[in-house]
Structures are given as structure tokens and as C-alpha cells.
Design an enzyme around this catalytic site. Structure first.
Site, PDB file in Angstrom:
ATOM      1  CG  ASP A   1      -1.768   1.201   1.388  1.00 31.77           C
ATOM      2  OD1 ASP A   1      -1.603   2.179   0.612  1.00 31.77           O
ATOM      3  OD2 ASP A   1      -2.615   1.216   2.301  1.00 31.77           O
TER       4      ASP A   1
ATOM      5  CB  SER B   1      -1.905  14.301 -14.270  1.00 29.79           C
ATOM      6  OG  SER B   1      -2.994  14.532 -15.145  1.00 29.79           O
TER       7      SER B   1
ATOM      8  CE1 TYR C   1      -5.443  11.602 -11.024  1.00 31.07           C
ATOM      9  CE2 TYR C   1      -5.351  13.350 -12.669  1.00 31.07           C
ATOM     10  CZ  TYR C   1      -4.950  12.111 -12.214  1.00 31.07           C
ATOM     11  OH  TYR C   1      -4.045  11.364 -12.942  1.00 31.07           O
TER      12      TYR C   1
ATOM     13  CE  LYS D   1      -1.753  12.112 -10.510  1.00 31.63           C
ATOM     14  NZ  LYS D   1      -0.739  11.039 -10.263  1.00 31.63           N
TER      15      LYS D   1
END
Length: 271
Positions: A82, A162, A175, A179
Site C-alpha cells: 500500500d 498529470s 485530482y 497532481k
């Protein structure tokens, strides 16, 4: 449909060829790839092995990690971990050192998609999970691998960020925030670890043809790739192997004076 591994079939007429290793630039190196059970991680693990590295394929899905390692062969090890758990990441590094003798390359790739939705519909639990997997895990992973790299006289950390960090799409607030944090941490660590000859760089992919792309729910499945292609100047969502090629470059001595950058693999979308 998205694929996790390169096809061995002959390319169709007009198809874009999948990039192949240009040489064994990573001969004798030892690499860890997280999220290696599918998509970008699986493609990167295969590419680094093709370039001569011994590879530890790590994923929270142990069976998927084993599939990647078995496809590579004797110079690969599968470790379930993990990425948000410091103890699990310390164990991952320890198992890598015990098996292969050190760590030279770390591709922090494991990530979590956000299903597109308005800001008001993003719950605190979802926010926390996206930050934990996409940002905090990078911090945890870097803490775990840096001492092992220091003992080897240096290394290369490459993180999958990203284009959302620099050119976000509506509905991906959490998100994009995670990023963006990745890019800031990349620059900070590049400076901090430079004295140890540890380079830290990020990759900014645009839409990649993997199963995770559909988890963003940016369009109906049957029109998703066409919708993504319409936003990319080079005209297509990209293959996982394109990202893997960029990681291999940043991991190699061809990039020995490259640190602190975010390399766009985006078909020109961020122009």
C-alpha cells in the site's frame, strides 16, 4: 479498448508503432515500480527490464504484481504494498535491497482517478483518498527510497503526475490539486536531494489508453477516446508504452543532468 500490455501481434496498417528500447541503458540498475500491476506501471516495468534493470513490481493487487513480474522473468520480483503506508513502503525497499542489493530507480506511479463531478459533490472522504494516493504516497515513497539510493551514490526518482496539474479539465478538482502538489514536491526534492546525486523528475501524461482512463468518467465509454483525441494536437490518446519510454529516459544516464522537471507526454495538449 484499453490494454495493459503491449501486443505481440503485427501492427495494423496505419497504426502507430509502439516504441521499443533503444539499448540497455539501465544494465545493472535496480528499479522499483509502484502500480505495476497494470497500465503505465506494467508498461514501465517491462521497459526498464528491457533496458537491463532488475525490477520490483509493486501493486496493492498482489496477483497483478505477480503477473507483471512473471512476464518479465528471473530479474523481477513482485511485492504487494500500500503506497500510502510508510511501513509497507519501508518493507518494499527492504525486500528490494535483500533480493537485488540496492535501489537505483524509483517510479512512483500508483495513482487514483477522480470521477468527474462538480466541486460541491466531492466528499471529504473522496478528497482525502485522492490526496493520499496521488500526493502523500509520493512523499512516503521518497522518504523510503532516498536512504537506499544515497548508499548507492545516487539514483533517479520519477513520479507520474498529470497534465491536469497544468491544464486541468472541469470536474477534476481534487485530482488536479493532488497532481499540482506532486509537481511542487518534485521541484523541492530535486533541490534537497541533489547533493546526494538523486535526481527527481515528473512525467505529465495526457489521456493514456489504460483501464484507469474510464474511471474519470469524462465521456461515455464508446466515445471517450474520440473525445480525448479532439483535445490533443497530435490527435490521439497515448499508449502506456509512450510514458514508459519517457520514464526510461529520465531513469538513465542520458538524463544525468536533468532534475526538477515535469516532462509532458501529452501530444501537445499543454501548448
Amino acid at each position: 479498448m484499453p490494454t495493459d500490455t503491449p501486443s505481440t501481434a503485427a501492427p495494423q496498417a496505419g497504426a502507430r508503432p509502439v516504441p521499443h528500447a533503444s539499448g540497455r541503458r539501465l544494465e545493472g540498475r535496480i528499479a522499483i515500480v509502484t502500480g505495476a500491476g497494470s497500465g503505465i506501471g506494467r508498461a514501465t516495468a517491462a521497459r526498464l527490464a528491457d533496458e537491463g534493470a532488475s525490477v520490483v513490481a509493486s501493486d496493492r493487487d498482489e496477483a497483478a504484481a505477480l503477473q507483471t513480474a512473471e512476464a518479465i522473468g528471473a530479474h523481477a520480483l513482485a511485492v504487494q504494498a500500500d503506497v500510502t503506508d510508510p511501513d509497507a513502503m519501508a518493507r518494499l525497499v527492504a525486500e528490494t535491497v535483500a533480493r537485488f542489493g540496492g535501489v537505483d530507480v524509483f517510479h512512483n506511479n500508483a495513482g487514483m482517478a477522480q470521477a468527474a463531478k462538480p466541486l460541491a459533490d466531492v466528499g471529504r472522504g473522496e478528497w482525502d483518498a485522492l490526496i493520499a494516493v496521488n500526493l502523500t504516497a509520493f512523499f512516503v515513497g521518497a522518504q523510503a527510497v532516498a536512504p537506499a539510493m544515497r548508499e548507492r551514490g545516487g539514483g533517479s526518482i520519477v513520479v507520474t503526475a498529470s497534465t491536469s496539474a497544468v491544464h486541468p479539465r472541469p470536474g477534476l478538482s481534487a485530482y488536479a490539486a493532488a497532481k499540482s502538489g506532486v509537481l511542487g514536491l518534485t521541484r523541492a526534492l530535486a533541490l534537497e536531494l541533489a547533493a546526494d546525486r538523486i535526481r527527481v523528475n515528473a512525467i505529465n501524461p495526457v489521456a493514456v489508453k489504460t483501464p484507469m482512463l474510464h474511471e474519470f468518467k469524462l465521456a461515455a465509454e464508446d466515445e471517450l477516446l474520440d473525445k480525448m483525441a479532439a483535445t490533443i494536437p497530435l490527435g490521439s490518446a497515448i499508449d502506456a508504452e509512450d510514458v514508459a519510454a519517457a520514464v526510461a529516459y529520465l531513469a538513465s544516464d542520458d538524463a544525468r543532468y536533468v532534475t526538477g522537471i515535469a516532462l509532458n507526454v501529452d501530444g501537445g495538449r499543454d501548448l
